[in-house]
Design a protein around this motif. Structure first.
Motif, short mmCIF file in Angstrom:
data_model
loop_
_atom_site.label_atom_id
_atom_site.label_comp_id
_atom_site.label_asym_id
_atom_site.label_seq_id
_atom_site.Cartn_x
_atom_site.Cartn_y
_atom_site.Cartn_z
N CYS A 34 0.84 -1.20 0.00
CA CYS A 34 0.00 0.00 0.00
C CYS A 34 0.87 1.25 0.00
O CYS A 34 2.01 1.23 0.47
CB CYS A 34 -0.89 0.02 1.23
SG CYS A 34 -1.98 -1.40 1.37
N VAL A 35 0.32 2.32 -0.53
CA VAL A 35 0.96 3.63 -0.46
C VAL A 35 -0.10 4.60 0.05
O VAL A 35 -1.19 4.70 -0.53
CB VAL A 35 1.49 4.10 -1.83
CG1 VAL A 35 2.08 5.50 -1.72
CG2 VAL A 35 2.51 3.12 -2.37
N ILE A 36 0.21 5.29 1.15
CA ILE A 36 -0.69 6.30 1.68
C ILE A 36 -0.26 7.63 1.08
O ILE A 36 0.90 8.05 1.20
CB ILE A 36 -0.64 6.37 3.22
CG1 ILE A 36 -1.27 5.13 3.86
CG2 ILE A 36 -1.38 7.59 3.73
CD1 ILE A 36 -0.43 3.97 3.94
N HIS A 37 -1.18 8.31 0.40
CA HIS A 37 -0.96 9.63 -0.17
C HIS A 37 -1.67 10.63 0.74
O HIS A 37 -2.84 10.41 1.08
CB HIS A 37 -1.54 9.72 -1.57
CG HIS A 37 -0.93 8.76 -2.54
ND1 HIS A 37 0.17 9.07 -3.31
CD2 HIS A 37 -1.25 7.47 -2.85
CE1 HIS A 37 0.49 8.03 -4.06
NE2 HIS A 37 -0.35 7.05 -3.80
N ALA A 38 -0.99 11.69 1.12
CA ALA A 38 -1.61 12.68 2.00
C ALA A 38 -1.19 14.08 1.60
O ALA A 38 -0.04 14.32 1.23
CB ALA A 38 -1.22 12.41 3.45
N GLN A 39 -2.14 14.99 1.67
CA GLN A 39 -1.90 16.41 1.42
C GLN A 39 -1.97 17.13 2.75
O GLN A 39 -2.98 17.05 3.46
CB GLN A 39 -2.97 16.97 0.47
CG GLN A 39 -2.88 18.46 0.24
CD GLN A 39 -1.65 18.85 -0.56
OE1 GLN A 39 -1.34 18.20 -1.56
NE2 GLN A 39 -0.95 19.87 -0.12
N LEU A 40 -0.91 17.83 3.13
CA LEU A 40 -0.87 18.56 4.39
C LEU A 40 -1.37 19.99 4.18
O LEU A 40 -1.32 20.52 3.07
CB LEU A 40 0.56 18.58 4.93
CG LEU A 40 1.23 17.23 5.10
CD1 LEU A 40 2.62 17.40 5.70
CD2 LEU A 40 0.39 16.29 5.93
N SER A 41 -1.84 20.59 5.24
CA SER A 41 -2.36 21.96 5.16
C SER A 41 -1.26 23.00 4.98
O SER A 41 -1.53 24.12 4.55
CB SER A 41 -3.15 22.29 6.43
OG SER A 41 -2.30 22.19 7.56
N GLU A 42 -0.03 22.64 5.30
CA GLU A 42 1.10 23.55 5.13
C GLU A 42 2.38 22.74 4.98
O GLU A 42 2.44 21.58 5.34
CB GLU A 42 1.21 24.52 6.32
CG GLU A 42 1.43 23.82 7.65
CD GLU A 42 1.40 24.78 8.82
OE1 GLU A 42 2.48 25.07 9.37
OE2 GLU A 42 0.30 25.25 9.18
N ARG A 43 3.41 23.39 4.44
CA ARG A 43 4.70 22.72 4.25
C ARG A 43 5.35 22.47 5.61
O ARG A 43 5.31 23.31 6.49
CB ARG A 43 5.62 23.59 3.39
CG ARG A 43 6.97 22.93 3.11
CD ARG A 43 7.71 23.61 1.99
NE ARG A 43 7.08 23.45 0.70
CZ ARG A 43 7.12 22.33 -0.04
NH1 ARG A 43 7.75 21.29 0.40
NH2 ARG A 43 6.52 22.29 -1.21
N VAL A 44 5.94 21.29 5.74
CA VAL A 44 6.63 20.90 6.97
C VAL A 44 8.12 20.80 6.67
O VAL A 44 8.52 20.09 5.76
CB VAL A 44 6.09 19.53 7.48
CG1 VAL A 44 6.93 19.01 8.61
CG2 VAL A 44 4.64 19.66 7.89
#
Length: 106
Positions: A34-44
């Motif tokens: 599996c690959v979890i793709h996630a979009q964050l609210s801001e750059r980390v």
């Protein structure tokens, strides 16, 4: 016109997971990649992400990212069967971020 049902006000932390989804490739009944793709609210700049999926957990470093691509291997994955051929098993995904003393969840 107007509000006719219950209303909730939800608050969330500034740093949060905007949306996430799982891409799954079933190798065989004993293994799913599996690959979890996630979009964050801001750059980390620096931090870590902890993923729990189908009883498997793994921690990943985050370095200068706003989008995450986190691979995880699931052993003996619960399968989703078509209607009438077996159970339709749902699996929870938990993605927790830890950045500079701040915690965030979806």
């Amino acid at each position: 016109m107007g509000t006719w049902d219950d209303v909730e006000i939800l608050t969330r932390k500034r740093l949060h997971v905007g949306h996430a989804w799982v891409e799954t490739q079933l190798a065989n009944v004993q293994r799913a990649d599996c690959v979890i793709h996630a979009q964050l609210s801001e750059r980390v700049d620096f931090g870590e992400a902890n993923v729990t999926l189908a009883g498997q957990s793994q921690t990943y470093p985050i370095v200068d990212a706003e989008r995450l691509r986190l691979p995880i291997r699931i052993t003996n994955p619960p399968l989703w069967w078509p209607n009438g051929t077996g159970p339709s098993t749902l699996v929870d995904l938990k993605l927790t971020l830890k950045v500079d003393g701040r915690d965030a969840e979806p």
